[in-house]
Design a protein around this motif. Structure first.
Motif, PDB file in Angstrom:
ATOM      1  N   PHE A 104      -1.444 -44.453   5.548  1.00 45.56           N
ATOM      2  CA  PHE A 104      -0.082 -44.423   6.082  1.00 45.56           C
ATOM      3  C   PHE A 104      -0.063 -43.793   7.472  1.00 45.56           C
ATOM      4  O   PHE A 104       0.529 -44.341   8.407  1.00 45.56           O
ATOM      5  N   ASP A 105      -0.704 -42.641   7.618  1.00 47.89           N
ATOM      6  CA  ASP A 105      -0.846 -41.969   8.918  1.00 47.89           C
ATOM      7  C   ASP A 105       0.491 -41.788   9.641  1.00 47.89           C
ATOM      8  O   ASP A 105       0.551 -41.819  10.858  1.00 47.89           O
ATOM      9  N   HIS A 106       1.576 -41.678   8.892  1.00 49.49           N
ATOM     10  CA  HIS A 106       2.927 -41.490   9.426  1.00 49.49           C
ATOM     11  C   HIS A 106       3.335 -42.589  10.407  1.00 49.49           C
ATOM     12  O   HIS A 106       4.078 -42.346  11.348  1.00 49.49           O
ATOM     13  N   ARG A 107       2.856 -43.806  10.155  1.00 49.50           N
ATOM     14  CA  ARG A 107       3.241 -44.951  10.974  1.00 49.50           C
ATOM     15  C   ARG A 107       4.470 -45.597  10.344  1.00 49.50           C
ATOM     16  O   ARG A 107       4.405 -46.142   9.242  1.00 49.50           O
ATOM     17  N   VAL A 108       5.560 -45.564  11.067  1.00 50.52           N
ATOM     18  CA  VAL A 108       6.835 -46.058  10.553  1.00 50.52           C
ATOM     19  C   VAL A 108       6.742 -47.526  10.133  1.00 50.52           C
ATOM     20  O   VAL A 108       7.347 -47.935   9.145  1.00 50.52           O
ATOM     21  N   GLU A 109       5.951 -48.317  10.841  1.00 47.98           N
ATOM     22  CA  GLU A 109       5.835 -49.739  10.506  1.00 47.98           C
ATOM     23  C   GLU A 109       5.162 -49.949   9.151  1.00 47.98           C
ATOM     24  O   GLU A 109       5.262 -51.026   8.567  1.00 47.98           O
ATOM     25  N   ARG A 110       4.512 -48.941   8.620  1.00 41.68           N
ATOM     26  CA  ARG A 110       3.871 -49.030   7.303  1.00 41.68           C
ATOM     27  C   ARG A 110       4.731 -48.408   6.197  1.00 41.68           C
ATOM     28  O   ARG A 110       4.302 -48.349   5.051  1.00 41.68           O
ATOM     29  N   TRP A 111       5.925 -47.961   6.519  1.00 40.70           N
ATOM     30  CA  TRP A 111       6.757 -47.213   5.585  1.00 40.70           C
ATOM     31  C   TRP A 111       7.030 -47.966   4.283  1.00 40.70           C
ATOM     32  O   TRP A 111       6.837 -47.437   3.191  1.00 40.70           O
ATOM     33  N   ASP A 112       7.500 -49.189   4.374  1.00 46.22           N
ATOM     34  CA  ASP A 112       7.851 -49.939   3.157  1.00 46.22           C
ATOM     35  C   ASP A 112       6.635 -50.152   2.267  1.00 46.22           C
ATOM     36  O   ASP A 112       6.715 -49.990   1.045  1.00 46.22           O
ATOM     37  N   GLU A 113       5.523 -50.516   2.864  1.00 49.37           N
ATOM     38  CA  GLU A 113       4.289 -50.709   2.089  1.00 49.37           C
ATOM     39  C   GLU A 113       3.802 -49.387   1.511  1.00 49.37           C
ATOM     40  O   GLU A 113       3.333 -49.334   0.376  1.00 49.37           O
ATOM     41  N   PHE A 114       3.945 -48.304   2.283  1.00 48.05           N
ATOM     42  CA  PHE A 114       3.564 -46.976   1.789  1.00 48.05           C
ATOM     43  C   PHE A 114       4.362 -46.628   0.539  1.00 48.05           C
ATOM     44  O   PHE A 114       3.814 -46.188  -0.467  1.00 48.05           O
ATOM     45  N   LYS A 115       5.680 -46.826   0.598  1.00 45.22           N
ATOM     46  CA  LYS A 115       6.522 -46.512  -0.556  1.00 45.22           C
ATOM     47  C   LYS A 115       6.091 -47.314  -1.778  1.00 45.22           C
ATOM     48  O   LYS A 115       6.001 -46.761  -2.875  1.00 45.22           O
ATOM     49  N   GLN A 116       5.844 -48.591  -1.610  1.00 49.72           N
ATOM     50  CA  GLN A 116       5.414 -49.416  -2.747  1.00 49.72           C
ATOM     51  C   GLN A 116       4.118 -48.895  -3.345  1.00 49.72           C
ATOM     52  O   GLN A 116       3.999 -48.767  -4.563  1.00 49.72           O
ATOM     53  N   ARG A 117       3.156 -48.575  -2.499  1.00 48.11           N
ATOM     54  CA  ARG A 117       1.862 -48.074  -2.985  1.00 48.11           C
ATOM     55  C   ARG A 117       2.005 -46.705  -3.641  1.00 48.11           C
ATOM     56  O   ARG A 117       1.385 -46.431  -4.670  1.00 48.11           O
ATOM     57  N   TYR A 118       2.813 -45.851  -3.026  1.00 53.20           N
ATOM     58  CA  TYR A 118       3.024 -44.505  -3.572  1.00 53.20           C
ATOM     59  C   TYR A 118       3.733 -44.587  -4.919  1.00 53.20           C
ATOM     60  O   TYR A 118       3.353 -43.922  -5.879  1.00 53.20           O
ATOM     61  N   TRP A 119       4.745 -45.412  -5.015  1.00 53.18           N
ATOM     62  CA  TRP A 119       5.455 -45.573  -6.283  1.00 53.18           C
ATOM     63  C   TRP A 119       4.517 -46.104  -7.360  1.00 53.18           C
ATOM     64  O   TRP A 119       4.617 -45.713  -8.513  1.00 53.18           O
ATOM     65  N   HIS A 120       3.605 -46.978  -6.983  1.00 51.60           N
ATOM     66  CA  HIS A 120       2.611 -47.475  -7.940  1.00 51.60           C
ATOM     67  C   HIS A 120       1.727 -46.318  -8.425  1.00 51.60           C
ATOM     68  O   HIS A 120       1.435 -46.218  -9.621  1.00 51.60           O
ATOM     69  N   GLU A 121       1.317 -45.449  -7.519  1.00 52.77           N
ATOM     70  CA  GLU A 121       0.525 -44.276  -7.919  1.00 52.77           C
ATOM     71  C   GLU A 121       1.316 -43.385  -8.872  1.00 52.77           C
ATOM     72  O   GLU A 121       0.777 -42.899  -9.867  1.00 52.77           O
ATOM     73  N   LEU A 122       2.586 -43.172  -8.572  1.00 51.90           N
ATOM     74  CA  LEU A 122       3.416 -42.320  -9.431  1.00 51.90           C
ATOM     75  C   LEU A 122       3.593 -42.945 -10.816  1.00 51.90           C
ATOM     76  O   LEU A 122       3.523 -42.247 -11.826  1.00 51.90           O
ATOM     77  N   ALA A 123       3.804 -44.238 -10.869  1.00 53.38           N
ATOM     78  CA  ALA A 123       3.983 -44.922 -12.153  1.00 53.38           C
ATOM     79  C   ALA A 123       2.721 -44.842 -13.003  1.00 53.38           C
ATOM     80  O   ALA A 123       2.797 -44.808 -14.233  1.00 53.38           O
ATOM     81  N   ALA A 124       1.566 -44.783 -12.364  1.00 55.22           N
ATOM     82  CA  ALA A 124       0.295 -44.749 -13.079  1.00 55.22           C
ATOM     83  C   ALA A 124      -0.021 -43.368 -13.662  1.00 55.22           C
ATOM     84  O   ALA A 124      -0.890 -43.253 -14.520  1.00 55.22           O
ATOM     85  N   GLN A 125       0.687 -42.342 -13.193  1.00 56.81           N
ATOM     86  CA  GLN A 125       0.442 -40.994 -13.695  1.00 56.81           C
ATOM     87  C   GLN A 125       1.765 -40.231 -13.877  1.00 56.81           C
ATOM     88  O   GLN A 125       2.026 -39.246 -13.195  1.00 56.81           O
ATOM     89  N   PRO A 126       2.601 -40.679 -14.800  1.00 54.56           N
ATOM     90  CA  PRO A 126       3.930 -40.086 -14.975  1.00 54.56           C
ATOM     91  C   PRO A 126       3.897 -38.606 -15.354  1.00 54.56           C
ATOM     92  O   PRO A 126       4.870 -37.890 -15.106  1.00 54.56           O
ATOM     93  N   GLN A 127       2.815 -38.132 -15.927  1.00 58.19           N
ATOM     94  CA  GLN A 127       2.724 -36.732 -16.335  1.00 58.19           C
ATOM     95  C   GLN A 127       2.830 -35.758 -15.153  1.00 58.19           C
ATOM     96  O   GLN A 127       3.276 -34.634 -15.326  1.00 58.19           O
ATOM     97  N   VAL A 128       2.465 -36.188 -13.944  1.00 60.67           N
ATOM     98  CA  VAL A 128       2.536 -35.275 -12.802  1.00 60.67           C
ATOM     99  C   VAL A 128       3.977 -34.981 -12.402  1.00 60.67           C
ATOM    100  O   VAL A 128       4.252 -33.998 -11.720  1.00 60.67           O
ATOM    101  N   LEU A 129       4.898 -35.833 -12.858  1.00 59.47           N
ATOM    102  CA  LEU A 129       6.313 -35.636 -12.532  1.00 59.47           C
ATOM    103  C   LEU A 129       7.021 -34.694 -13.510  1.00 59.47           C
ATOM    104  O   LEU A 129       8.165 -34.298 -13.262  1.00 59.47           O
TER     105      LEU A 129
END
Length: 111
Positions: free
Chosen positions: A48-73
């Motif tokens: 991601f490197d804080h590149r705004v143009e990657r924001w939407d894709e970053f969110k999708q990937r991050y949400w996928h990571e969160l969904a894969a490990q719900p216990q961390v929430l």
């Protein structure tokens, strides 16, 4: 809330949601529990490197990571039941960072 902003009484429970500790901030000054595991993976963070143009894709990937490990929430979900919660982050960009994406995820995926 940025890690460089002072904690306030209205913050409730504070959680640092960065993989890395913010530079120049002591643990005592931050007044937050560190949830390193809830942060994006190192690979995703570096991509991601804080590149705004990657924001939407970053969110999708991050949400996928969160969904894969719900216990961390679990600590966040428990704290939300008890009262206000503040997600603390180190990024200068207040609109495109993992805390913003995490907040959106929590609101969209209520238990």
């Amino acid at each position: 809330k940025r890690a460089y902003e002072a904690a306030t009484a209205t913050d409730g429970q504070r959680f640092l949601v960065d993989r890395l500790w913010p530079r120049g901030i002591s643990h005592a000054r931050l007044q937050a529990q560190w949830l390193k595991e809830v942060a994006p993976s190192d690979a995703l963070r570096q991509w991601f490197d804080h590149r705004v143009e990657r924001w939407d894709e970053f969110k999708q990937r991050y949400w996928h990571e969160l969904a894969a490990q719900p216990q961390v929430l679990a600590p966040l979900r428990d704290a939300l039941k008890a009262g206000p919660v503040t997600l603390v982050y180190g990024s200068r960009d207040t609109e495109h960072n993992q805390a913003v994406a995490l907040r959106e995820y929590l609101l969209a995926h209520k238990p």
